[in-house]
Design a protein around this motif. Structure first.
Motif, PDB file in Angstrom:
ATOM      1  N   GLN A   1      10.380  12.810  12.859  1.00  0.00           N
ATOM      2  CA  GLN A   1       9.726  13.541  11.768  1.00  0.00           C
ATOM      3  C   GLN A   1       8.589  14.402  12.305  1.00  0.00           C
ATOM      4  OE1 GLN A   1      10.362  10.361   8.066  1.00  0.00           O
ATOM      5  NE2 GLN A   1       8.365  11.260   8.432  1.00  0.00           N
ATOM      6  N   SER A   2       8.456  15.572  11.752  1.00  0.00           N
ATOM      7  CA  SER A   2       7.357  16.449  12.170  1.00  0.00           C
ATOM      8  C   SER A   2       6.059  16.091  11.464  1.00  0.00           C
ATOM      9  CB  SER A   2       7.717  17.911  11.889  1.00  0.00           C
ATOM     10  OG  SER A   2       7.978  18.106  10.504  1.00  0.00           O
ATOM     11  N   ARG A   3       6.172  15.454  10.298  1.00  0.00           N
ATOM     12  CA  ARG A   3       4.989  15.045   9.545  1.00  0.00           C
ATOM     13  C   ARG A   3       5.144  13.577   9.122  1.00  0.00           C
ATOM     14  NH1 ARG A   3       3.915  16.977   4.658  1.00  0.00           N
ATOM     15  NH2 ARG A   3       1.705  16.547   5.003  1.00  0.00           N
ATOM     16  N   PHE A   4       3.991  12.963   8.891  1.00  0.00           N
ATOM     17  CA  PHE A   4       3.967  11.569   8.436  1.00  0.00           C
ATOM     18  C   PHE A   4       3.074  11.477   7.190  1.00  0.00           C
ATOM     19  CE2 PHE A   4       4.810  11.582  12.972  1.00  0.00           C
ATOM     20  CZ  PHE A   4       5.946  10.769  13.054  1.00  0.00           C
ATOM     21  N   PRO A   5       3.573  11.976   6.045  1.00  0.00           N
ATOM     22  CA  PRO A   5       2.748  12.062   4.832  1.00  0.00           C
ATOM     23  C   PRO A   5       2.469  10.682   4.231  1.00  0.00           C
ATOM     24  CG  PRO A   5       5.012  12.672   4.344  1.00  0.00           C
ATOM     25  CD  PRO A   5       4.932  12.491   5.821  1.00  0.00           C
ATOM     26  N   LEU A   6       1.196  10.409   3.979  1.00  0.00           N
ATOM     27  CA  LEU A   6       0.785   9.113   3.445  1.00  0.00           C
ATOM     28  C   LEU A   6       1.273   8.948   2.008  1.00  0.00           C
ATOM     29  CD1 LEU A   6      -2.857   9.056   4.841  1.00  0.00           C
ATOM     30  CD2 LEU A   6      -0.907   7.701   5.663  1.00  0.00           C
ATOM     31  N   ALA A   7       1.763   7.738   1.695  1.00  0.00           N
ATOM     32  CA  ALA A   7       2.311   7.451   0.363  1.00  0.00           C
ATOM     33  C   ALA A   7       1.657   6.199  -0.195  1.00  0.00           C
ATOM     34  CB  ALA A   7       3.833   7.270   0.439  1.00  0.00           C
ATOM     35  N   ALA A   8       0.928   6.356  -1.278  1.00  0.00           N
ATOM     36  CA  ALA A   8       0.354   5.200  -1.962  1.00  0.00           C
ATOM     37  C   ALA A   8       1.408   4.568  -2.858  1.00  0.00           C
ATOM     38  CB  ALA A   8      -0.849   5.628  -2.792  1.00  0.00           C
ATOM     39  N   SER A   9       1.245   3.297  -3.151  1.00  0.00           N
ATOM     40  CA  SER A   9       2.171   2.618  -4.048  1.00  0.00           C
ATOM     41  C   SER A   9       2.076   3.209  -5.459  1.00  0.00           C
ATOM     42  CB  SER A   9       1.837   1.127  -4.116  1.00  0.00           C
ATOM     43  OG  SER A   9       2.623   0.485  -5.104  1.00  0.00           O
ATOM     44  N   ARG A  10       3.201   3.318  -6.106  1.00  0.00           N
ATOM     45  CA  ARG A  10       3.231   3.785  -7.490  1.00  0.00           C
ATOM     46  C   ARG A  10       2.701   2.728  -8.445  1.00  0.00           C
ATOM     47  NH1 ARG A  10       8.828   5.616  -9.812  1.00  0.00           N
ATOM     48  NH2 ARG A  10       7.745   4.735 -11.591  1.00  0.00           N
ATOM     49  N   TYR A  11       2.595   1.505  -7.975  1.00  0.00           N
ATOM     50  CA  TYR A  11       2.298   0.387  -8.876  1.00  0.00           C
ATOM     51  C   TYR A  11       0.832  -0.036  -8.778  1.00  0.00           C
ATOM     52  CZ  TYR A  11       7.303   0.456  -9.227  1.00  0.00           C
ATOM     53  OH  TYR A  11       8.599   0.876  -9.435  1.00  0.00           O
ATOM     54  N   LYS A  12       0.329  -0.498  -9.899  1.00  0.00           N
ATOM     55  CA  LYS A  12      -1.085  -0.850 -10.003  1.00  0.00           C
ATOM     56  C   LYS A  12      -1.359  -2.228  -9.394  1.00  0.00           C
ATOM     57  CE  LYS A  12      -1.714   1.814 -14.266  1.00  0.00           C
ATOM     58  NZ  LYS A  12      -2.078   1.739 -15.711  1.00  0.00           N
ATOM     59  N   PHE A  13      -2.563  -2.376  -8.879  1.00  0.00           N
ATOM     60  CA  PHE A  13      -3.034  -3.645  -8.340  1.00  0.00           C
ATOM     61  C   PHE A  13      -4.227  -4.123  -9.160  1.00  0.00           C
ATOM     62  CE2 PHE A  13      -0.407  -2.518  -4.859  1.00  0.00           C
ATOM     63  CZ  PHE A  13      -0.248  -3.633  -4.034  1.00  0.00           C
ATOM     64  N   ALA A  14      -4.406  -5.441  -9.191  1.00  0.00           N
ATOM     65  CA  ALA A  14      -5.591  -6.038  -9.819  1.00  0.00           C
ATOM     66  C   ALA A  14      -5.900  -7.331  -9.083  1.00  0.00           C
ATOM     67  CB  ALA A  14      -5.350  -6.295 -11.308  1.00  0.00           C
TER      68      ALA A  14
ATOM     69  N   MET B   1      -5.646   9.943  -0.128  1.00  0.00           N
ATOM     70  CA  MET B   1      -5.097  10.860   0.879  1.00  0.00           C
ATOM     71  C   MET B   1      -3.606  11.094   0.663  1.00  0.00           C
ATOM     72  SD  MET B   1      -7.061   9.700   4.391  1.00  0.00           S
ATOM     73  CE  MET B   1      -6.223  10.987   5.331  1.00  0.00           C
ATOM     74  N   TRP B   2      -3.145  10.980  -0.557  1.00  0.00           N
ATOM     75  CA  TRP B   2      -1.717  11.151  -0.870  1.00  0.00           C
ATOM     76  C   TRP B   2      -1.175  12.471  -0.285  1.00  0.00           C
ATOM     77  CZ3 TRP B   2       2.213   8.537  -3.330  1.00  0.00           C
ATOM     78  CH2 TRP B   2       3.337   9.297  -3.670  1.00  0.00           C
ATOM     79  N   GLY B   3      -0.084  12.352   0.483  1.00  0.00           N
ATOM     80  CA  GLY B   3       0.581  13.531   1.027  1.00  0.00           C
ATOM     81  C   GLY B   3      -0.006  14.068   2.309  1.00  0.00           C
TER      82      GLY B   3
END
Length: 488
Positions: A113-126, A91-93
């Protein structure tokens, strides 16, 4: 002699008797009070009343003798480090659904803020370890010790800004003036080494411009001042005013303290203020620390493989890595509570870049501390804690691009980890929703966390109290419960 004269004679006689009594006994009481401060375990035994303060004796057999608290000041983002949320990638953005936020309050930095855009981490998980626990690629060294860690992913707090939130974690109250965590431990359990404080504070900084730290965080509050945290600094004078002034040798200082002690006792006879004896106890502790502290603070005898384990910054005094190594040396000297504050986690913008730098500054040394304690057998009775005052939100503060975004404060759900004595290894406790916004399973409040740590040290948090201004206070205020599923 008239009736009036007889009455005056009797009054004067009574006053003289009281004065004589106080004069003869106050010195003895003062000596006892001073002795109890210098050696808190010497005046109490297991027969002490169970409903009173501990004062040198735990309520029940402890599993933890010492605590090292690696406090990450500024609030590290659990979404970049520990709590993997693939829903944010999908759901990025897109805006955070109102059904998730439910009108909960935000800080003044994002409330408009008028919007609250969802931001995923740029970094990988394992997934790592026997329990297949999720960890970010930013923590390669923590990945090695994941089997020894206990993660609490459902921490939450009422505090929404840094200062009250840190104060809440460290003192049990959002308002300043209460005793700190380490001061309560010192008051409750005393010291196992009369040449070192029971409560030591170490400070380090990952980057400039971060939230400040204040002495109130390691203050004794209304407890006797002998229980306040002692800050150890890098450099030739690790404790202020510890070294003798020019021209004053050890013999002269000893003579000065002896005469000063007599003056303090004379003053105590007049005012009966126990803080006088507490101050004298601090002077005596400083005198003994002149020998013990320089030896403890010196890293000259540490072998190269230890520095290699903690990382290259461990050779630089005042860094997080060097302080982690010092923390190990302090508990080897039986310091009960080592509070290490590391600044630099307040990342409202440019988070992808800054969190990478900050994680690198703590990852190797944090893991090395656990491994070092383990190889020495010290992890069997030492508890290591790692975490900040709250977490970070799942939406971007301000602009959002794949290379740049920020996260606002998020008190409703964040992660803390523990390792060592008394806690289950390889456990993930608690769960957040698919956005990492709300706790959906096994919530742990700040007071629950504090109660659990005290329990591991053999203290019933409801019985460790101190009466001040007509009210009995405790670290956990008026609520909190031990989180028993965390216990080994």
């Amino acid at each position: 002699m008239s009736d009036l004269q007889n009455q005056l004679h009797d009054d004067v006689h009574d006053q003289l008797s009281r004065r004589t009594f106080l004069g003869q006994t106050s010195a003895g009481l003062g000596t006892i009070a001073l002795a109890s401060l210098l050696n808190p375990t010497g005046l109490f035994d297991a027969s002490a009343p169970a409903d009173g303060p501990v004062i040198g004796k735990p309520h029940f057999p402890p599993k933890v003798k010492r605590v090292i608290y690696l406090f990450q000041s500024g609030a590290p983002s659990q979404l970049e480090l520990f709590d993997y949320k693939p829903k944010l990638e999908a759901m990025w953005g897109q805006d955070l659904p109102e059904s998730v936020r439910k009108g909960q309050r935000l800080t003044g930095m994002t409330a408009g803020q008028s919007r609250f855009p969802l931001a995923a981490s740029r970094y990988k998980f394992a997934q790592y370890g026997p329990g297949q626990m999720w960890l970010s690629e930013l923590l390669p060294h923590t990945q090695r010790i994941v089997g020894d860690l206990t993660f609490i992913r459902s921490m939450h707090t009422e505090a929404i800004n840094h200062d009250p939130a840190i104060t809440f974690f460290q003192t049990g109250s959002q308002q300043a003036g209460r005793p700190s965590f380490g001061s309560w431990v010192s008051y409750g359990l005393g010291s196992d080494n009369q040449n070192m404080p029971a409560f030591v504070v170490l400070l380090s900084k990952g980057r400039n411009g971060d939230q400040p730290l204040y002495a109130k965080l390691w203050s004794n509050g209304f407890l006797p001042s002998v229980h306040q945290g002692v800050v150890f600094r890098s450099g030739p004078d690790p404790v202020y005013y510890l070294n003798n002034p020019p021209g004053i040798d050890k013999t002269s200082r000893r003579r000065m303290l002896d005469y000063l002690g007599k003056l303090h006792q004379a003053q105590y006879k007049h005012v009966l203020d126990p803080e006088i004896n507490s101050r004298m106890a601090q002077y005596e502790m400083a005198y003994r620390m002149q020998t013990s502290v320089p030896e403890t603070m010196s890293l000259s005898k540490e072998p190269d493989y230890i520095f290699d384990m903690y990382g290259p910054e461990s050779r630089k005094p005042g860094t997080f890595a060097a302080n982690c190594l010092l923390a190990r040396k302090l508990i080897e000297k039986d310091v009960k509570f080592v509070q290490l504050y590391h600044q630099g986690w307040d990342q409202h913008n440019n988070l992808p870049n800054d969190v990478k730098i900050q994680a690198k500054s703590v990852d190797q040394a944090s893991a090395a501390l656990v491994l070092d304690l383990k190889q020495r057998g010290l992890l069997d009775d030492t508890l290591v804690i790692w975490g900040g005052e709250f977490g970070r939100g799942c939406y971007s503060q301000g602009k959002l691009t794949h290379d740049d975004y920020g996260r606002d404060h998020h008190p409703r759900a964040f992660t803390v980890w523990m390792a060592g004595a008394g806690v289950k290894k390889g456990l993930v406790y608690g769960q957040t929703d698919e956005f990492g916004y709300n706790v959906v399973k096994d919530p742990v409040h700040v007071h629950d966390f504090q109660a659990t740590v005290l329990h591991l040290m053999g203290i019933d948090h409801e019985k460790l109290t101190f009466k001040s201004q007509g009210r009995r206070y405790r670290l956990t205020d008026v609520h909190g419960k031990v989180v028993k599923p965390l216990l080994a």
